[in-house]
Design an enzyme around this catalytic site. Structure first.
Site, PDB file in Angstrom:
ATOM      1  N   ASN A  10       1.089  -1.450   0.038  1.00  0.00           N
ATOM      2  CA  ASN A  10       0.496   0.033  -0.371  1.00  0.00           C
ATOM      3  C   ASN A  10       0.755   1.462   0.227  1.00  0.00           C
ATOM      4  O   ASN A  10       2.584   1.394   0.070  1.00  0.00           O
ATOM      5  CB  ASN A  10      -1.178   0.049   1.089  1.00  0.00           C
ATOM      6  CG  ASN A  10       0.055   0.348   2.430  1.00  0.00           C
ATOM      7  OD1 ASN A  10       0.892   0.727   2.414  1.00  0.00           O
ATOM      8  ND2 ASN A  10      -0.363  -1.094   3.468  1.00  0.00           N
TER       9      ASN A  10
ATOM     10  N   ASP B 261      -3.769  -6.393   5.375  1.00  0.00           N
ATOM     11  CA  ASP B 261      -5.015  -7.652   5.492  1.00  0.00           C
ATOM     12  C   ASP B 261      -4.462  -9.414   5.248  1.00  0.00           C
ATOM     13  O   ASP B 261      -4.702 -10.417   5.671  1.00  0.00           O
ATOM     14  CB  ASP B 261      -6.106  -6.951   5.594  1.00  0.00           C
ATOM     15  CG  ASP B 261      -6.525  -5.706   6.389  1.00  0.00           C
ATOM     16  OD1 ASP B 261      -6.669  -6.406   7.846  1.00  0.00           O
ATOM     17  OD2 ASP B 261      -7.008  -5.336   6.325  1.00  0.00           O
TER      18      ASP B 261
ATOM     19  N   PHE C 290      -4.206   2.921  14.447  1.00  0.00           N
ATOM     20  CA  PHE C 290      -4.823   3.719  13.767  1.00  0.00           C
ATOM     21  C   PHE C 290      -6.116   2.777  13.266  1.00  0.00           C
ATOM     22  O   PHE C 290      -6.079   2.007  13.204  1.00  0.00           O
ATOM     23  CB  PHE C 290      -3.689   4.553  12.862  1.00  0.00           C
ATOM     24  CG  PHE C 290      -3.020   5.502  13.874  1.00  0.00           C
ATOM     25  CD1 PHE C 290      -2.050   5.150  14.526  1.00  0.00           C
ATOM     26  CD2 PHE C 290      -2.765   6.238  12.905  1.00  0.00           C
ATOM     27  CE1 PHE C 290      -1.036   5.902  15.005  1.00  0.00           C
ATOM     28  CE2 PHE C 290      -2.478   7.660  13.396  1.00  0.00           C
ATOM     29  CZ  PHE C 290      -1.321   7.625  14.064  1.00  0.00           C
TER      30      PHE C 290
ATOM     31  N   LYS D  86     -13.703  -0.463  15.515  1.00  0.00           N
ATOM     32  CA  LYS D  86     -12.212  -1.154  15.832  1.00  0.00           C
ATOM     33  C   LYS D  86     -11.532  -1.319  17.324  1.00  0.00           C
ATOM     34  O   LYS D  86     -11.063  -1.841  17.449  1.00  0.00           O
ATOM     35  CB  LYS D  86     -11.244  -0.054  14.373  1.00  0.00           C
ATOM     36  CG  LYS D  86     -11.523  -0.803  13.010  1.00  0.00           C
ATOM     37  CD  LYS D  86     -11.090   0.301  12.278  1.00  0.00           C
ATOM     38  CE  LYS D  86     -10.927  -0.136  11.003  1.00  0.00           C
ATOM     39  NZ  LYS D  86      -9.818   0.003   9.354  1.00  0.00           N
TER      40      LYS D  86
ATOM     41  N   LYS E 112     -10.900  -4.065  18.840  1.00  0.00           N
ATOM     42  CA  LYS E 112      -9.294  -4.834  19.290  1.00  0.00           C
ATOM     43  C   LYS E 112      -9.113  -3.839  20.220  1.00  0.00           C
ATOM     44  O   LYS E 112      -7.752  -4.382  20.911  1.00  0.00           O
ATOM     45  CB  LYS E 112      -8.972  -3.736  17.388  1.00  0.00           C
ATOM     46  CG  LYS E 112      -9.706  -4.410  16.297  1.00  0.00           C
ATOM     47  CD  LYS E 112      -8.094  -4.023  15.594  1.00  0.00           C
ATOM     48  CE  LYS E 112      -8.201  -4.110  13.779  1.00  0.00           C
ATOM     49  NZ  LYS E 112      -7.543  -4.220  13.307  1.00  0.00           N
TER      50      LYS E 112
HETATM   51  O1  PMT Z   1       2.745   6.063   6.498  1.00  0.00           O
HETATM   52  P1  PMT Z   1       2.321   7.740   6.267  1.00  0.00           P
HETATM   53  O2  PMT Z   1       2.820   7.383   4.566  1.00  0.00           O
HETATM   54  O3  PMT Z   1       2.677   8.640   7.099  1.00  0.00           O
HETATM   55  O4  PMT Z   1       0.372   6.412   6.664  1.00  0.00           O
HETATM   56  C1  PMT Z   1       0.060   7.039   7.884  1.00  0.00           C
HETATM   57  C2  PMT Z   1      -1.094   5.865   7.455  1.00  0.00           C
HETATM   58  C3  PMT Z   1      -2.579   6.207   7.140  1.00  0.00           C
HETATM   59  C4  PMT Z   1      -0.566   5.169   7.273  1.00  0.00           C
HETATM   60  C5  PMT Z   1      -1.676   5.763   9.662  1.00  0.00           C
HETATM   61  O5  PMT Z   1      -1.855   7.510   9.809  1.00  0.00           O
HETATM   62  C6  PMT Z   1      -2.595   5.516   9.893  1.00  0.00           C
HETATM   63  O6  PMT Z   1      -4.176   5.116   9.211  1.00  0.00           O
HETATM   64  N1  PMT Z   1      -1.960   3.588   9.251  1.00  0.00           N
HETATM   65  C7  PMT Z   1      -2.540   2.506  10.141  1.00  0.00           C
HETATM   66  C8  PMT Z   1      -3.440   2.044   8.931  1.00  0.00           C
HETATM   67  C9  PMT Z   1      -4.724   1.095   8.652  1.00  0.00           C
HETATM   68  O7  PMT Z   1      -4.135   0.171   8.542  1.00  0.00           O
HETATM   69  O8  PMT Z   1      -5.311   1.263   9.624  1.00  0.00           O
HETATM   70  P2  PMT Z   1      -6.684   0.044   9.459  1.00  0.00           P
HETATM   71  O9  PMT Z   1      -7.650   0.579  10.268  1.00  0.00           O
HETATM   72  O10 PMT Z   1      -6.902  -0.811   8.872  1.00  0.00           O
HETATM   73  O11 PMT Z   1      -6.498  -1.139  10.656  1.00  0.00           O
HETATM   74  C10 PMT Z   1      -6.631  -0.470  12.324  1.00  0.00           C
HETATM   75  C11 PMT Z   1      -5.475  -1.080  12.977  1.00  0.00           C
HETATM   76  O12 PMT Z   1      -5.115  -2.465  13.605  1.00  0.00           O
HETATM   77  C12 PMT Z   1      -3.882  -0.317  12.933  1.00  0.00           C
HETATM   78  O13 PMT Z   1      -3.810   0.118  13.971  1.00  0.00           O
HETATM   79  C13 PMT Z   1      -2.946  -1.109  12.535  1.00  0.00           C
HETATM   80  O14 PMT Z   1      -2.156  -1.087  12.484  1.00  0.00           O
HETATM   81  C14 PMT Z   1      -3.832  -2.979  13.333  1.00  0.00           C
HETATM   82  N2  PMT Z   1      -3.916  -4.157  12.130  1.00  0.00           N
HETATM   83  C15 PMT Z   1      -4.564  -3.844  11.087  1.00  0.00           C
HETATM   84  C16 PMT Z   1      -4.007  -5.617  10.432  1.00  0.00           C
HETATM   85  C17 PMT Z   1      -3.178  -5.747  10.196  1.00  0.00           C
HETATM   86  N3  PMT Z   1      -3.546  -7.301   9.876  1.00  0.00           N
HETATM   87  N4  PMT Z   1      -2.932  -5.077  11.901  1.00  0.00           N
HETATM   88  C18 PMT Z   1      -2.944  -5.055  12.388  1.00  0.00           C
HETATM   89  O15 PMT Z   1      -2.309  -4.614  13.644  1.00  0.00           O
END
Ligand code: PMT
Length: 404
Positions: free
Chosen positions: A208, A277, A321, A335, A339
């Site tokens: 991504n 994911d 995040f 979330k 989580k």
């Molecule tokens: O890196 P940059 O270019 O500065 O951009 C910043 C960002 C947009 C990446 C950052 O601000 C951000 O939003 N990061 C989280 C991205 C994300 O994966 O969001 P999500 O909504 O898909 O996941 C929710 C949370 O679960 C996140 O804390 C993620 O790290 C965590 N996760 C998700 C999937 C997974 N398999 N394991 C996880 O731990």
């Protein structure tokens, strides 16, 4: 940040004096008020006018002639300084400082100031490793001065070795760090950042747009504020921040393993990484050849790292995040609750200036009590600041989600 912080920069006579000009630019760009003091030898390498132009202030070099309206230059400069940085610091100034000499403007300022002093040595590698220079530096450190070690590389004398002045951005970061209140001392913050790359043959992967900037900003800010920092990073183009434990990974599984390994010592976990994911179910050992028709790559689920950590949360503060492109608050809230996080930082990647790649972000912080705090467009380093403020607030209130 360095807004309105008062820095005295001492420039001594080495070829790296030209880099001090870049340092002044960087400090001024960060909002600092900079006064430059040059030794006579420094004036042979670079003209005072360069520093006057860049700092917007008169340059002082003569102990007996006060610039501008200073009455007694060395006392006025010593009192003005919130920090004195010597860059480049030659073997000569290091020796004179260690001996407590005060025979020119810079050495008198150094003796008269109560501000912290940062020494950035730059010299030939053999001079730098000379026991006399090392003893002098050790003596200055024992008196409370900070030293930013020189880098390794090609030197002006064409030799290669340790002796290159640290880069201006690194020096500016060290100054920020020294001038920042250490309100996170005692915390060990584990941060994940960047994308993950999920390969399906030796030359291709699914990933991504994450640049890692958000998580690197968190690491830099947490370190400035006195925390011990472990940064687990997917592949990015950014240099590892100074002073943090850096753990590079590629895939989500590697990230999960690194997080698990480092979880024990962590008191706070912040998951800024954009973890894939799904990953290809099979990674072919040789490059997949182009054929007629379409190619199907079967995907399987990656571990949800943050949910796994939540099982072992204990009394750690867990911050996630949420990256969305619709229904930001709704998705972020589910979330947060599902989580097992203490709070979540929501950003909408469709909002101008928010999310991936840029230096700015627009975030909302959601807590478990139903609160939503919205922040305007800010630099990612300032976003990092408000996230860490929230961590501190939770620590102070003792209102941590019980993860046992
Ligand atoms: O890196 P940059 O270019 O500065 O951009 C910043 C960002 C947009 C990446 C950052 O601000 C951000 O939003 N990061 C989280 C991205 C994300 O994966 O969001 P999500 O909504 O898909 O996941 C929710 C949370 O679960 C996140 O804390 C993620 O790290 C965590 N996760 C998700 C999937 C997974 N398999 N394991 C996880 O731990």
């Amino acid at each position: 940040m360095l807004k309105d912080r008062k820095v005295v920069l001492g420039v001594t006579g080495g070829i790296a004096a030209y880099k001090a000009a870049e340092l002044v630019r960087e400090l001024v760009r960060r909002g600092a008020k900079v006064r430059v003091v040059m030794t006579d030898h420094a004036c042979k390498f670079i003209a005072p006018l360069t520093f006057e132009t860049l700092s917007g202030n008169p340059v002082a070099s003569d102990l007996f002639r006060a610039p501008g309206n200073f009455e007694i230059a060395h006392i006025a400069l010593a009192e003005f300084a919130e920090l004195v940085v010597i860059a480049p610091a030659t073997a000569n100034i290091i020796g004179r400082m260690a001996a407590g000499l005060a025979d020119d403007l810079l050495t008198t300022v150094l003796l008269a100031t109560e501000a912290p002093v940062l020494i950035c040595p730059a010299m030939n590698a053999k001079m730098y490793s000379n026991p006399v220079v090392q003893e002098n530096l050790a003596r200055l450190v024992s008196r409370g001065h900070a030293v930013l070690e020189p880098g390794y590389g090609e030197l002006a004398c064409r030799a290669e070795g340790e002796g290159r002045l640290a880069e201006p951005v690194e020096i500016a970061e060290e100054i920020e760090s020294i001038l920042t209140t250490k309100d996170l001392r005692g915390e060990h913050i584990l941060i994940t950042t960047g994308p993950t790359q999920e390969p399906f043959d030796p030359v291709r992967f699914i990933s991504n747009y994450s640049s890692g900037k958000m998580g690197y900003a968190l690491a830099v800010m947490a370190r400035r504020r006195g925390a011990t920092v472990t940064l687990v990073s997917g592949p990015t183009a950014l240099p590892a921040p100074r002073g943090v434990e850096f753990v590079p990974v590629q895939t989500a599984v590697e990230m999960r393993d690194a997080v698990t390994t480092h979880l024990e010592e962590a008191t706070v976990v912040i998951k800024a990484a954009a973890v894939a994911d799904y990953r290809p179910a099979v990674c072919e050992p040789v490059k997949i050849k182009k054929k007629e028709g379409s190619l199907t790559v079967r995907l399987e689920r990656n571990p949800d790292i943050i949910s796994e950590i939540a099982q072992r949360k204990g009394d750690r503060i867990l911050v996630g995040f949420s990256m969305e492109s619709d229904h930001l608050i709704e998705h972020a809230r589910s979330k947060l609750m599902e989580k097992g996080m203490d709070f979540i930082v929501a950003n909408d990647v469709t909002e101008p200036g928010a999310g991936f790649r840029g230096d700015t972000n627009v975030v909302r912080i959601l807590d478990r009590e139903g609160g939503v705090e919205a922040f305007p467009l800010m630099d990612k380093i300032d976003v990092a600041g408000v996230i860490l403020d929230r961590v501190r607030k939770i620590r102070k209130n003792g209102r941590i989600l019980d993860g046992r």
